[in-house]
Design a protein around this motif. Sequence first.
Motif, PDB file in Angstrom:
ATOM      1  N   ASP A   1       0.854  -1.182   0.000  1.00  0.00           N
ATOM      2  CA  ASP A   1       0.000   0.000   0.000  1.00  0.00           C
ATOM      3  C   ASP A   1       0.891   1.233   0.000  1.00  0.00           C
ATOM      4  O   ASP A   1       1.284   1.738   1.056  1.00  0.00           O
ATOM      5  CB  ASP A   1      -0.920  -0.016   1.229  1.00  0.00           C
ATOM      6  CG  ASP A   1      -1.908   1.133   1.252  1.00  0.00           C
ATOM      7  OD1 ASP A   1      -1.861   1.999   0.353  1.00  0.00           O
ATOM      8  OD2 ASP A   1      -2.730   1.166   2.179  1.00  0.00           O
ATOM      9  N   LYS A   2       1.230   1.715  -1.175  1.00  0.00           N
ATOM     10  CA  LYS A   2       2.148   2.857  -1.292  1.00  0.00           C
ATOM     11  C   LYS A   2       1.577   4.122  -0.670  1.00  0.00           C
ATOM     12  O   LYS A   2       2.308   4.986  -0.213  1.00  0.00           O
ATOM     13  CB  LYS A   2       2.459   3.132  -2.760  1.00  0.00           C
ATOM     14  CG  LYS A   2       3.244   2.065  -3.432  1.00  0.00           C
ATOM     15  CD  LYS A   2       3.480   2.443  -4.882  1.00  0.00           C
ATOM     16  CE  LYS A   2       3.997   1.266  -5.654  1.00  0.00           C
ATOM     17  NZ  LYS A   2       4.153   1.571  -7.070  1.00  0.00           N
ATOM     18  N   ASP A   3       0.239   4.241  -0.642  1.00  0.00           N
ATOM     19  CA  ASP A   3      -0.394   5.454  -0.128  1.00  0.00           C
ATOM     20  C   ASP A   3      -0.468   5.481   1.392  1.00  0.00           C
ATOM     21  O   ASP A   3      -0.689   6.532   1.973  1.00  0.00           O
ATOM     22  CB  ASP A   3      -1.802   5.599  -0.707  1.00  0.00           C
ATOM     23  CG  ASP A   3      -1.787   5.778  -2.217  1.00  0.00           C
ATOM     24  OD1 ASP A   3      -0.813   6.388  -2.722  1.00  0.00           O
ATOM     25  OD2 ASP A   3      -2.715   5.308  -2.878  1.00  0.00           O
ATOM     26  N   ASN A   4      -0.295   4.327   2.033  1.00  0.00           N
ATOM     27  CA  ASN A   4      -0.441   4.267   3.483  1.00  0.00           C
ATOM     28  C   ASN A   4       0.573   3.288   4.088  1.00  0.00           C
ATOM     29  O   ASN A   4       0.193   2.360   4.798  1.00  0.00           O
ATOM     30  CB  ASN A   4      -1.885   3.840   3.827  1.00  0.00           C
ATOM     31  CG  ASN A   4      -2.216   4.065   5.272  1.00  0.00           C
ATOM     32  OD1 ASN A   4      -1.540   4.808   5.966  1.00  0.00           O
ATOM     33  ND2 ASN A   4      -3.252   3.414   5.743  1.00  0.00           N
ATOM     34  N   PRO A   5       1.881   3.470   3.855  1.00  0.00           N
ATOM     35  CA  PRO A   5       2.862   2.502   4.343  1.00  0.00           C
ATOM     36  C   PRO A   5       3.035   2.491   5.854  1.00  0.00           C
ATOM     37  O   PRO A   5       3.545   1.527   6.407  1.00  0.00           O
ATOM     38  CB  PRO A   5       4.159   2.934   3.652  1.00  0.00           C
ATOM     39  CG  PRO A   5       3.961   4.371   3.365  1.00  0.00           C
ATOM     40  CD  PRO A   5       2.489   4.542   3.110  1.00  0.00           C
ATOM     41  N   GLU A   6       2.586   3.567   6.519  1.00  0.00           N
ATOM     42  CA  GLU A   6       2.731   3.597   7.980  1.00  0.00           C
ATOM     43  C   GLU A   6       1.660   2.781   8.692  1.00  0.00           C
ATOM     44  O   GLU A   6       1.731   2.570   9.897  1.00  0.00           O
ATOM     45  CB  GLU A   6       2.734   5.042   8.499  1.00  0.00           C
ATOM     46  CG  GLU A   6       1.423   5.796   8.335  1.00  0.00           C
ATOM     47  CD  GLU A   6       1.223   6.385   6.945  1.00  0.00           C
ATOM     48  OE1 GLU A   6       0.125   6.904   6.695  1.00  0.00           O
ATOM     49  OE2 GLU A   6       2.122   6.318   6.104  1.00  0.00           O
ATOM     50  N   ASN A   7       0.682   2.302   7.971  1.00  0.00           N
ATOM     51  CA  ASN A   7      -0.371   1.453   8.530  1.00  0.00           C
ATOM     52  C   ASN A   7       0.264   0.256   9.229  1.00  0.00           C
ATOM     53  O   ASN A   7       1.190  -0.360   8.713  1.00  0.00           O
ATOM     54  CB  ASN A   7      -1.288   0.988   7.390  1.00  0.00           C
ATOM     55  CG  ASN A   7      -2.474   0.189   7.880  1.00  0.00           C
ATOM     56  OD1 ASN A   7      -2.447  -0.411   8.946  1.00  0.00           O
ATOM     57  ND2 ASN A   7      -3.502   0.182   7.072  1.00  0.00           N
ATOM     58  N   GLN A   8      -0.227  -0.081  10.419  1.00  0.00           N
ATOM     59  CA  GLN A   8       0.346  -1.190  11.185  1.00  0.00           C
ATOM     60  C   GLN A   8       0.299  -2.500  10.420  1.00  0.00           C
ATOM     61  O   GLN A   8       1.110  -3.389  10.640  1.00  0.00           O
ATOM     62  CB  GLN A   8      -0.391  -1.368  12.515  1.00  0.00           C
ATOM     63  CG  GLN A   8       0.037  -0.372  13.569  1.00  0.00           C
ATOM     64  CD  GLN A   8      -0.543  -0.730  14.917  1.00  0.00           C
ATOM     65  OE1 GLN A   8      -1.651  -1.226  15.028  1.00  0.00           O
ATOM     66  NE2 GLN A   8       0.229  -0.489  15.952  1.00  0.00           N
ATOM     67  N   LYS A   9      -0.633  -2.636   9.552  1.00  0.00           N
ATOM     68  CA  LYS A   9      -0.763  -3.883   8.810  1.00  0.00           C
ATOM     69  C   LYS A   9      -0.084  -3.806   7.437  1.00  0.00           C
ATOM     70  O   LYS A   9      -0.380  -4.593   6.558  1.00  0.00           O
ATOM     71  CB  LYS A   9      -2.245  -4.231   8.634  1.00  0.00           C
ATOM     72  CG  LYS A   9      -2.925  -4.501   9.950  1.00  0.00           C
ATOM     73  CD  LYS A   9      -4.351  -4.880   9.737  1.00  0.00           C
ATOM     74  CE  LYS A   9      -4.993  -5.110  11.101  1.00  0.00           C
ATOM     75  NZ  LYS A   9      -6.386  -5.427  11.009  1.00  0.00           N
ATOM     76  N   PHE A  10       0.838  -2.840   7.295  1.00  0.00           N
ATOM     77  CA  PHE A  10       1.496  -2.709   5.997  1.00  0.00           C
ATOM     78  C   PHE A  10       2.293  -3.978   5.706  1.00  0.00           C
ATOM     79  O   PHE A  10       2.752  -4.666   6.599  1.00  0.00           O
ATOM     80  CB  PHE A  10       2.383  -1.468   5.923  1.00  0.00           C
ATOM     81  CG  PHE A  10       3.666  -1.559   6.706  1.00  0.00           C
ATOM     82  CD1 PHE A  10       4.804  -2.079   6.136  1.00  0.00           C
ATOM     83  CD2 PHE A  10       3.727  -1.113   8.015  1.00  0.00           C
ATOM     84  CE1 PHE A  10       5.985  -2.160   6.839  1.00  0.00           C
ATOM     85  CE2 PHE A  10       4.899  -1.182   8.741  1.00  0.00           C
ATOM     86  CZ  PHE A  10       6.033  -1.707   8.147  1.00  0.00           C
TER      87      PHE A  10
END
Length: 86
Positions: free
Chosen positions: A51-60
């Motif tokens: 997920d390039k738009d949300n890499p900080e997401n814990q589930k990245f």
Amino acid sequence: MGAGKNIIKAMDNRLEYNREIIKLLSEYVEKYPTQRFGQLLFNLNINQFSDKDNPENQKFRLRDIYNDESEVILQRIKERSARFKD
């Protein structure tokens, strides 16, 4: 051209792409010697997040690049490294 010759041509191309990848990676290492190897791979867009738009997401998750052709990886490196040109 027969199927066998096509395979050999594809392998030759892949070898050239791999050599170019190594050359560009080596140049980048020399230019940015303080970066860790993992940073180099991400900064050159070799490794990517799913997920390039949300890499900080814990589930990245990292995108599996195992089946990416060398030509595709080389193109990503060239596109990304253009941003680092002086």
